[in-house]
Design a protein around this motif. Sequence first.
Motif, mmCIF file in Angstrom:
data_model
loop_
_atom_site.group_PDB
_atom_site.id
_atom_site.type_symbol
_atom_site.label_atom_id
_atom_site.label_comp_id
_atom_site.label_asym_id
_atom_site.label_seq_id
_atom_site.Cartn_x
_atom_site.Cartn_y
_atom_site.Cartn_z
ATOM 1 N N ARG A 111 0.683 -1.222 0.065
ATOM 2 C CA ARG A 111 0.069 -0.041 -0.093
ATOM 3 C C ARG A 111 0.867 1.258 -0.026
ATOM 4 O O ARG A 111 0.527 2.069 0.912
ATOM 5 C CB ARG A 111 -0.745 0.150 1.151
ATOM 6 N N ARG A 112 1.642 1.193 -0.910
ATOM 7 C CA ARG A 112 2.558 2.422 -1.088
ATOM 8 C C ARG A 112 1.721 3.700 -1.592
ATOM 9 O O ARG A 112 1.120 3.449 -2.593
ATOM 10 C CB ARG A 112 3.732 2.093 -2.055
ATOM 11 N N SER A 113 1.826 4.856 -0.829
ATOM 12 C CA SER A 113 1.367 5.766 -0.937
ATOM 13 C C SER A 113 2.121 6.989 -1.978
ATOM 14 O O SER A 113 1.232 7.904 -2.317
ATOM 15 C CB SER A 113 0.985 6.536 0.354
ATOM 16 N N GLU A 114 3.201 6.525 -2.463
ATOM 17 C CA GLU A 114 3.805 7.771 -3.318
ATOM 18 C C GLU A 114 2.978 7.716 -4.750
ATOM 19 O O GLU A 114 3.031 6.639 -5.367
ATOM 20 C CB GLU A 114 5.206 7.296 -3.474
ATOM 21 N N HIS A 115 2.316 8.873 -4.896
ATOM 22 C CA HIS A 115 1.817 8.989 -5.997
ATOM 23 C C HIS A 115 2.767 8.827 -7.457
ATOM 24 O O HIS A 115 2.451 8.198 -8.643
ATOM 25 C CB HIS A 115 1.341 10.434 -6.347
ATOM 26 N N ARG A 134 0.383 -2.615 -21.913
ATOM 27 C CA ARG A 134 -0.166 -1.296 -22.166
ATOM 28 C C ARG A 134 -1.754 -1.077 -22.188
ATOM 29 O O ARG A 134 -2.059 -0.002 -21.414
ATOM 30 C CB ARG A 134 0.398 -1.119 -23.685
ATOM 31 N N THR A 135 -2.401 -2.161 -22.535
ATOM 32 C CA THR A 135 -3.889 -1.887 -22.337
ATOM 33 C C THR A 135 -4.199 -1.828 -20.740
ATOM 34 O O THR A 135 -5.006 -1.065 -20.572
ATOM 35 C CB THR A 135 -4.373 -3.251 -23.057
ATOM 36 N N LEU A 136 -3.525 -2.696 -19.956
ATOM 37 C CA LEU A 136 -3.869 -2.492 -18.629
ATOM 38 C C LEU A 136 -3.342 -1.109 -18.138
ATOM 39 O O LEU A 136 -4.238 -0.340 -17.191
ATOM 40 C CB LEU A 136 -3.092 -3.626 -17.699
ATOM 41 N N ALA A 137 -2.134 -0.595 -18.628
ATOM 42 C CA ALA A 137 -1.653 0.748 -18.037
ATOM 43 C C ALA A 137 -2.497 1.871 -18.365
ATOM 44 O O ALA A 137 -2.751 2.508 -17.673
ATOM 45 C CB ALA A 137 -0.142 0.794 -18.646
ATOM 46 N N ASN A 138 -2.957 1.654 -19.785
ATOM 47 C CA ASN A 138 -4.022 2.845 -20.335
ATOM 48 C C ASN A 138 -5.320 2.850 -19.546
ATOM 49 O O ASN A 138 -5.675 3.879 -19.017
ATOM 50 C CB ASN A 138 -4.362 2.433 -21.652
ATOM 51 N N GLY A 139 -5.920 1.514 -19.035
ATOM 52 C CA GLY A 139 -7.075 1.589 -18.245
ATOM 53 C C GLY A 139 -6.854 2.268 -16.881
ATOM 54 O O GLY A 139 -7.467 2.771 -16.348
ATOM 55 N N MET A 140 -5.672 1.786 -16.298
ATOM 56 C CA MET A 140 -5.148 2.338 -14.964
ATOM 57 C C MET A 140 -5.046 3.678 -15.065
ATOM 58 O O MET A 140 -5.205 4.409 -13.946
ATOM 59 C CB MET A 140 -3.873 1.593 -14.525
ATOM 60 N N ARG A 141 -4.441 4.215 -16.240
ATOM 61 C CA ARG A 141 -4.166 5.854 -16.220
ATOM 62 C C ARG A 141 -5.486 6.596 -16.164
ATOM 63 O O ARG A 141 -5.673 7.609 -15.649
ATOM 64 C CB ARG A 141 -3.405 6.070 -17.385
ATOM 65 N N ASP A 143 -8.307 5.476 -14.804
ATOM 66 C CA ASP A 143 -8.871 5.351 -13.295
ATOM 67 C C ASP A 143 -7.854 5.572 -12.082
ATOM 68 O O ASP A 143 -7.759 5.122 -11.127
ATOM 69 C CB ASP A 143 -9.389 3.987 -13.010
ATOM 70 N N GLN A 144 -6.837 6.406 -12.476
ATOM 71 C CA GLN A 144 -5.679 6.610 -11.582
ATOM 72 C C GLN A 144 -6.153 7.407 -10.460
ATOM 73 O O GLN A 144 -5.475 6.795 -9.120
ATOM 74 C CB GLN A 144 -4.470 7.351 -12.276
ATOM 75 N N GLU A 145 -7.057 8.207 -10.242
ATOM 76 C CA GLU A 145 -7.353 8.630 -8.993
ATOM 77 C C GLU A 145 -7.858 7.632 -7.887
ATOM 78 O O GLU A 145 -7.719 7.554 -6.929
ATOM 79 C CB GLU A 145 -8.430 9.848 -9.153
ATOM 80 N N ALA A 146 -8.824 6.750 -8.794
ATOM 81 C CA ALA A 146 -9.698 5.696 -7.829
ATOM 82 C C ALA A 146 -8.379 4.776 -7.305
ATOM 83 O O ALA A 146 -8.315 4.398 -6.096
ATOM 84 C CB ALA A 146 -10.527 4.897 -8.481
ATOM 85 N N ILE A 147 -7.451 4.329 -8.240
ATOM 86 C CA ILE A 147 -6.278 3.552 -7.770
ATOM 87 C C ILE A 147 -5.563 4.160 -6.782
ATOM 88 O O ILE A 147 -5.172 3.529 -5.546
ATOM 89 C CB ILE A 147 -5.471 2.907 -9.025
ATOM 90 N N LEU A 151 -4.834 2.854 -2.789
ATOM 91 C CA LEU A 151 -3.454 2.533 -2.261
ATOM 92 C C LEU A 151 -3.258 3.696 -1.110
ATOM 93 O O LEU A 151 -2.258 3.210 -0.273
ATOM 94 C CB LEU A 151 -2.623 2.792 -3.183
ATOM 95 N N THR A 152 -3.899 4.780 -0.936
ATOM 96 C CA THR A 152 -3.691 5.685 0.004
ATOM 97 C C THR A 152 -4.501 5.429 1.261
ATOM 98 O O THR A 152 -4.385 6.072 2.587
ATOM 99 C CB THR A 152 -3.634 7.096 -0.451
ATOM 100 N N THR A 153 -5.741 5.201 1.160
ATOM 101 C CA THR A 153 -6.665 5.416 2.238
ATOM 102 C C THR A 153 -6.813 4.023 2.982
ATOM 103 O O THR A 153 -6.558 3.011 2.371
ATOM 104 C CB THR A 153 -8.149 5.699 1.795
#
Length: 191
Positions: A111-115, A134-141, A143-147, A151-153
């Motif tokens: 649960r690393r909180s470093e953005h 790359r497809t996974l990374a694009n999807g994560m990008r 939804d980056q705020e939710a991810i 990781l931080t809360t």
Amino acid sequence: MIDNYRLYLHHRWMEGCTNASALTREIRQLGYSGDVNTVSRHLKPYRDGAIPTTTPMPHLTVRRVTDWIMRRPERLTEVERRCLDELCERNPVLATTAEYARRLALMVRDRRSEHLALDVWIADVRLDGQRELRTLANGMRRDQEAIQAALTTTYTSGAVEGNVTRIKLLKRQMYGRANFDLLRRRILLSP
């Protein structure tokens, strides 16, 4: 059927147990459902003097290799570590994928909180990862705020998801006779 027990049979043969019937009884206690003839055929090269000097590789499946990649490296056995290293040497694409998967698992597990860590991971994957990564990374990008929030809360929706699953189970059990009043009573009265 015997692939899952090859390592055990090899170790027992090296310890001096050469009786196929005895070895069959031992691996049956471990879950083997085959017969003694299969074990005898497996042991034939040993009897002919072709005993391998190194421990044989376990039977490789996608699930097994994925488990090796996602597990913490210090929790791998020596044989598992050797097999994974050999696979990564043979296939550089697998080595790259394994490295990215381990980095992501480390971020999620610890649960690393470093953005910045998530940004760097996404950028690295988008630059030199395989198409699927790359497809996974694009999807994560997207939804980056939710991810990042996950990781931080410390908040979790586990309790809510558990209750939703329980309600769905009750509704399925009442298939065909679930009017709202009866379903409501069962939900409120069930433990």
